[in-house]
Structures are given as C-alpha cells and as structure tokens.
Write a protein that holds these residues in place. Structure first.
Motif, PDB file in Angstrom:
ATOM      1  N   ARG A 125       0.834  -1.203   0.000  1.00  0.00           N
ATOM      2  CA  ARG A 125       0.000   0.000   0.000  1.00  0.00           C
ATOM      3  C   ARG A 125       0.873   1.259   0.000  1.00  0.00           C
ATOM      4  O   ARG A 125       0.606   2.228  -0.704  1.00  0.00           O
ATOM      5  CB  ARG A 125      -0.921   0.015   1.216  1.00  0.00           C
ATOM      6  N   LYS A 126       1.937   1.197   0.812  1.00  0.00           N
ATOM      7  CA  LYS A 126       2.869   2.319   0.905  1.00  0.00           C
ATOM      8  C   LYS A 126       3.543   2.603  -0.427  1.00  0.00           C
ATOM      9  O   LYS A 126       3.733   3.758  -0.810  1.00  0.00           O
ATOM     10  CB  LYS A 126       3.947   1.999   1.950  1.00  0.00           C
ATOM     11  N   ALA A 127       3.924   1.536  -1.131  1.00  0.00           N
ATOM     12  CA  ALA A 127       4.596   1.685  -2.424  1.00  0.00           C
ATOM     13  C   ALA A 127       3.659   2.346  -3.439  1.00  0.00           C
ATOM     14  O   ALA A 127       4.082   3.194  -4.234  1.00  0.00           O
ATOM     15  CB  ALA A 127       5.068   0.326  -2.930  1.00  0.00           C
ATOM     16  N   VAL A 128       2.392   1.971  -3.390  1.00  0.00           N
ATOM     17  CA  VAL A 128       1.413   2.572  -4.307  1.00  0.00           C
ATOM     18  C   VAL A 128       1.241   4.054  -3.966  1.00  0.00           C
ATOM     19  O   VAL A 128       1.269   4.920  -4.843  1.00  0.00           O
ATOM     20  CB  VAL A 128       0.055   1.832  -4.242  1.00  0.00           C
ATOM     21  N   GLY A 140      -7.396   7.987  -9.051  1.00  0.00           N
ATOM     22  CA  GLY A 140      -8.432   7.423  -9.902  1.00  0.00           C
ATOM     23  C   GLY A 140      -7.967   7.089 -11.306  1.00  0.00           C
ATOM     24  O   GLY A 140      -8.657   6.401 -12.054  1.00  0.00           O
ATOM     25  N   ARG A 141      -6.778   7.567 -11.669  1.00  0.00           N
ATOM     26  CA  ARG A 141      -6.248   7.240 -12.993  1.00  0.00           C
ATOM     27  C   ARG A 141      -5.366   5.999 -12.974  1.00  0.00           C
ATOM     28  O   ARG A 141      -4.874   5.573 -14.010  1.00  0.00           O
ATOM     29  CB  ARG A 141      -5.477   8.427 -13.563  1.00  0.00           C
ATOM     30  N   LEU A 142      -5.155   5.435 -11.799  1.00  0.00           N
ATOM     31  CA  LEU A 142      -4.320   4.228 -11.693  1.00  0.00           C
ATOM     32  C   LEU A 142      -5.182   3.000 -11.440  1.00  0.00           C
ATOM     33  O   LEU A 142      -6.036   2.982 -10.555  1.00  0.00           O
ATOM     34  CB  LEU A 142      -3.311   4.383 -10.550  1.00  0.00           C
ATOM     35  N   GLU A 143      -4.935   1.985 -12.259  1.00  0.00           N
ATOM     36  CA  GLU A 143      -5.627   0.710 -12.107  1.00  0.00           C
ATOM     37  C   GLU A 143      -4.601  -0.370 -11.820  1.00  0.00           C
ATOM     38  O   GLU A 143      -3.580  -0.419 -12.487  1.00  0.00           O
ATOM     39  CB  GLU A 143      -6.311   0.376 -13.451  1.00  0.00           C
ATOM     40  N   LEU A 144      -4.880  -1.216 -10.851  1.00  0.00           N
ATOM     41  CA  LEU A 144      -3.965  -2.316 -10.559  1.00  0.00           C
ATOM     42  C   LEU A 144      -4.573  -3.603 -11.062  1.00  0.00           C
ATOM     43  O   LEU A 144      -5.726  -3.916 -10.754  1.00  0.00           O
ATOM     44  CB  LEU A 144      -3.719  -2.382  -9.047  1.00  0.00           C
ATOM     45  N   LEU A 168      -7.209   4.427  -0.821  1.00  0.00           N
ATOM     46  CA  LEU A 168      -6.287   5.295  -1.552  1.00  0.00           C
ATOM     47  C   LEU A 168      -6.955   5.897  -2.780  1.00  0.00           C
ATOM     48  O   LEU A 168      -6.513   6.907  -3.323  1.00  0.00           O
ATOM     49  CB  LEU A 168      -5.080   4.487  -2.019  1.00  0.00           C
ATOM     50  N   GLY A 169      -7.991   5.221  -3.285  1.00  0.00           N
ATOM     51  CA  GLY A 169      -8.702   5.743  -4.447  1.00  0.00           C
ATOM     52  C   GLY A 169      -8.287   5.151  -5.778  1.00  0.00           C
ATOM     53  O   GLY A 169      -8.730   5.608  -6.832  1.00  0.00           O
ATOM     54  N   VAL A 170      -7.446   4.117  -5.742  1.00  0.00           N
ATOM     55  CA  VAL A 170      -7.052   3.481  -7.003  1.00  0.00           C
ATOM     56  C   VAL A 170      -8.119   2.471  -7.429  1.00  0.00           C
ATOM     57  O   VAL A 170      -8.960   2.066  -6.625  1.00  0.00           O
ATOM     58  CB  VAL A 170      -5.681   2.765  -6.899  1.00  0.00           C
ATOM     59  N   PHE A 192     -13.593  -5.138  -7.149  1.00  0.00           N
ATOM     60  CA  PHE A 192     -13.090  -4.917  -8.510  1.00  0.00           C
ATOM     61  C   PHE A 192     -13.947  -3.968  -9.333  1.00  0.00           C
ATOM     62  O   PHE A 192     -15.172  -4.033  -9.298  1.00  0.00           O
ATOM     63  CB  PHE A 192     -12.956  -6.253  -9.243  1.00  0.00           C
ATOM     64  N   ASN A 193     -13.277  -3.102 -10.073  1.00  0.00           N
ATOM     65  CA  ASN A 193     -13.954  -2.216 -11.003  1.00  0.00           C
ATOM     66  C   ASN A 193     -14.079  -2.859 -12.378  1.00  0.00           C
ATOM     67  O   ASN A 193     -14.937  -2.487 -13.165  1.00  0.00           O
ATOM     68  CB  ASN A 193     -13.157  -0.913 -11.157  1.00  0.00           C
ATOM     69  N   LYS A 194     -13.180  -3.805 -12.645  1.00  0.00           N
ATOM     70  CA  LYS A 194     -13.066  -4.371 -13.980  1.00  0.00           C
ATOM     71  C   LYS A 194     -12.761  -5.856 -13.939  1.00  0.00           C
ATOM     72  O   LYS A 194     -12.026  -6.299 -13.056  1.00  0.00           O
ATOM     73  CB  LYS A 194     -11.863  -3.714 -14.665  1.00  0.00           C
ATOM     74  N   ILE A 195     -13.304  -6.567 -14.920  1.00  0.00           N
ATOM     75  CA  ILE A 195     -12.926  -7.957 -15.118  1.00  0.00           C
ATOM     76  C   ILE A 195     -12.326  -8.085 -16.506  1.00  0.00           C
ATOM     77  O   ILE A 195     -12.906  -7.614 -17.484  1.00  0.00           O
ATOM     78  CB  ILE A 195     -14.166  -8.881 -15.011  1.00  0.00           C
ATOM     79  N   LYS A 196     -11.144  -8.698 -16.577  1.00  0.00           N
ATOM     80  CA  LYS A 196     -10.542  -8.922 -17.888  1.00  0.00           C
ATOM     81  C   LYS A 196     -10.759 -10.372 -18.302  1.00  0.00           C
ATOM     82  O   LYS A 196     -10.255 -11.294 -17.650  1.00  0.00           O
ATOM     83  CB  LYS A 196      -9.051  -8.572 -17.850  1.00  0.00           C
ATOM     84  N   ILE A 197     -11.532 -10.544 -19.357  1.00  0.00           N
ATOM     85  CA  ILE A 197     -11.844 -11.889 -19.858  1.00  0.00           C
ATOM     86  C   ILE A 197     -10.594 -12.437 -20.547  1.00  0.00           C
ATOM     87  O   ILE A 197     -10.079 -11.829 -21.484  1.00  0.00           O
ATOM     88  CB  ILE A 197     -13.018 -11.845 -20.856  1.00  0.00           C
TER      89      ILE A 197
END
Ligand code: C2E
Ligand code: CA
Ligand code: CA
Ligand code: CA
Length: 276
Positions: A125-128, A140-144, A168-170, A192-197
């Motif tokens: 978390r600290k590194a992010v 909000g512009r970073l997605e993990l 953190l808002g990511v 999760f905000n997104k699922i990658k098929i």
C-alpha cells in the motif's frame, strides 16, 4: 553412486540440473539488467469498441538482452518471483507507469500488473501511495491488475489490503479471469472495477460450435450485474472484435487495435490528435 549412472534416471536429473542453472543464470542477468535500468515499459491500449476511443493503457514490461534478444515477461517474471527482485521490478514499473501517464490526456488511465507476491507484502500500500505522490497522478487514474492467484493466501489479509487500496482511491482489475483458481466468492465483496476476460476465451471464439461465446456472454452479464466493466483481451481478428462487441464487452484490448508500443509512440499519437 555408480549403479545409478546411465539410463533414464541419470538423464532426467541432469536435465533438471540444467533447467535449474538456466533459471539461476537468467536471474543473475535479470538482476544486472534491473541495476542498469534496462527494463522498459510498453503500453497497449484498451479501446471502447463503440467509439474506438482509447480509455486506458496497460503497462507491460520489456527486456532486451544483448545476447538473448527480447525476453518475454512470461519468462522472466516467474524468475523474479523466486526472490525479492519482483518487489524492485514491481515498484519500478509502478513509478514509471504513473510518471508516464501524467503526460497523457487526463481522461486516460494506466493499468499496472501486480504480482501476487508483491501484492500480499506488508509494504505494498505504501509503495502505491509513494508512486502516486512522487508522480502527482490522481489515484483514480491508476488501475492495478491482479490475478486470482492472490486469493490462495490468507483471505482476511488479502481483504484488508483491498480495503486499504480502495481507500487510496485506485481502481482494481481482475486479470485473466476464469483461468486460475476460480471462485466467485471474492467477487461479492465488490473490490473490482473491472474484469478482464482471458485471451483463451477470446481466441478462436468465432469458430463454429465453439463454447467460448457463451462463456463471454455469461461473464459480461455477471460483471454488469455486479457493477463491473469488462475487457475482452487478446482480440486479433475482425470477427472476434464483432463478436465481443455484440456480446457487450465494454473494452477491447488486442493486436486488432494495437500491439504494445513505447511511451514515445503513445505521445506521438496524442500529438497527432488521433485517438487511435
Ligand atoms: P497479461 O497481463 O495477461 O498481459 C497481456 C499479454 O497479452 C501481453 O503479453 C500482451 O502483449 C499480450 N497480448 C495483447 N494482445 C494480444 C493479442 O491480440 N494477441 C496475442 N497473441 N497476445 C496479445 P506480454 O507483454 O508478453 O506479457 C505477458 C505477461 O507477463 C502478462 O500477461 C503479465 O502476466 C506479465 N507481465 C507483464 N508486465 C508485467 C509487470 O509489470 N508486472 C507483473 N507482475 N507482470 C507483468
Ligand atoms: Ca494484465
Ligand atoms: Ca491478462
Ligand atoms: Ca496472462
């Protein structure tokens, strides 16, 4: 002992030894490459198939070795995961990606891959937070991008990390969906905000009698019901694009739009005013 010499047993052990020393050598080369700053990032667009607009770029590591040529991350990431090198590489990629994204239009996100080993470490978390702060990129512009492999660990710890990152808002993306240790249980927490098929459901999905279209439809429906976006990965052909679009995938990533490109190429495209 002499009596074990010869025959398949001996052949087998020497083969294993070769594989082990090859991995060790690759690890040493990798460490040197990291020290010299030779690992680079390439960026591949995630495109809205309805408008052809780029919404995000995924950062993908690239390593060119003088003797061996290009070495794929599919090969060197597992080697890095054998020791703490993955932490250094992961943090470097995170920092660089955040800095690069800052010079893109501010509607465009950057997605960074996270190894499970890196993710479950106490300092993650600290590194992010540090990468966001050093670059000034809005969280909000970073997605993990995380794979299902993080869920093999202690679930309470993993859950706490997710909550910290959300604070953190990511944004969080579930990568390679459907290929790993698949359980739908972890979707219910709404992390999760997104699922990658995964590409394996996309490639060849237009062949007659293929079961993949049904799986794609089901994943899209599941994601929509839970308020998540879907990405179809590895789209190479026009008929695959048409299919995933018809089945409601929100975003498409694949050679059909673009291979991974350098930051300079990304910037040149924005300078041209084209959005792909
Ligand atoms: P991934 O995260 O699933 O990334 C997608 C991979 O599919 C990339 O391979 C990309 O170049 C490739 N790809 C995209 N579109 C197409 C297509 O239309 N056809 C085909 N055949 N391939 C396509 P790449 O760059 O070789 O990366 C392989 C894997 O290495 C990634 O899979 C990811 O798991 C890992 N990786 C890459 N960069 C990083 C990183 O910074 N950190 C970590 N932990 N892993 C990384
Ligand atoms: Ca990924
Ligand atoms: Ca993937
Ligand atoms: Ca993958």
């Amino acid at each position: 002992a002499k009596e074990t010499r010869g025959g398949t047993f001996c052949f087998f052990t020497s083969e294993l030894r070769d594989a082990a020393s090859k991995t060790a050598m690759l690890g040493e080369r990798l460490r040197d490459a990291v020290d010299r700053g030779e690992l680079k990032l390439a960026y591949q667009p995630l495109v809205d198939p309805l408008t052809n607009e780029v919404k995000c770029f995924e950062a993908l590591l690239r390593w060119h070795d003088e003797d061996e040529g290009d070495i794929s991350p599919a090969q060197f990431i597992p080697v890095a995961e054998n020791d703490d090198l993955i932490i250094r590489i992961g943090e470097m990629a995170l920092k660089q990606a955040c800095m690069d994204a800052l010079s893109w239009p501010d509607t465009i996100r950057v997605a960074v891959n996270v190894s499970a080993k890196q993710f479950i470490r106490p300092g993650y978390r600290k590194a992010v937070a540090a990468a966001l702060q050093a670059s000034g990129l809005p969280p909000g512009r970073l997605e993990l991008e995380i794979t299902e492999s993080v869920f093999v660990g202690d679930l309470e710890t993993v859950d706490a990390i997710f909550r910290d990152l959300k604070k953190l808002g990511v944004r969080l993306s579930l990568d390679d969906f459907g290929t790993g240790y698949s359980s739908l249980g972890y979707l219910k927490h709404g992390h999760f905000n997104k699922i990658k098929i995964d590409q394996s459901f996309v490639r060849g999905c237009t062949e007659n009698g293929d079961t993949n279209p049904a799986i794609i439809t089901a994943i899209v429906a599941l994601a929509k019901a839970l308020g998540m976006e879907t990405v179809a990965e590895g789209v190479e052909a026009m008929d695959e694009l048409e299919l995933v679009k018809a089945r409601g995938a929100d975003l498409v990533q694949g050679y059909i739009f673009s291979r991974p490109i350098t930051q300079d190429q990304v910037l040149a495209q924005f300078a041209e005013g084209s959005n792909m």
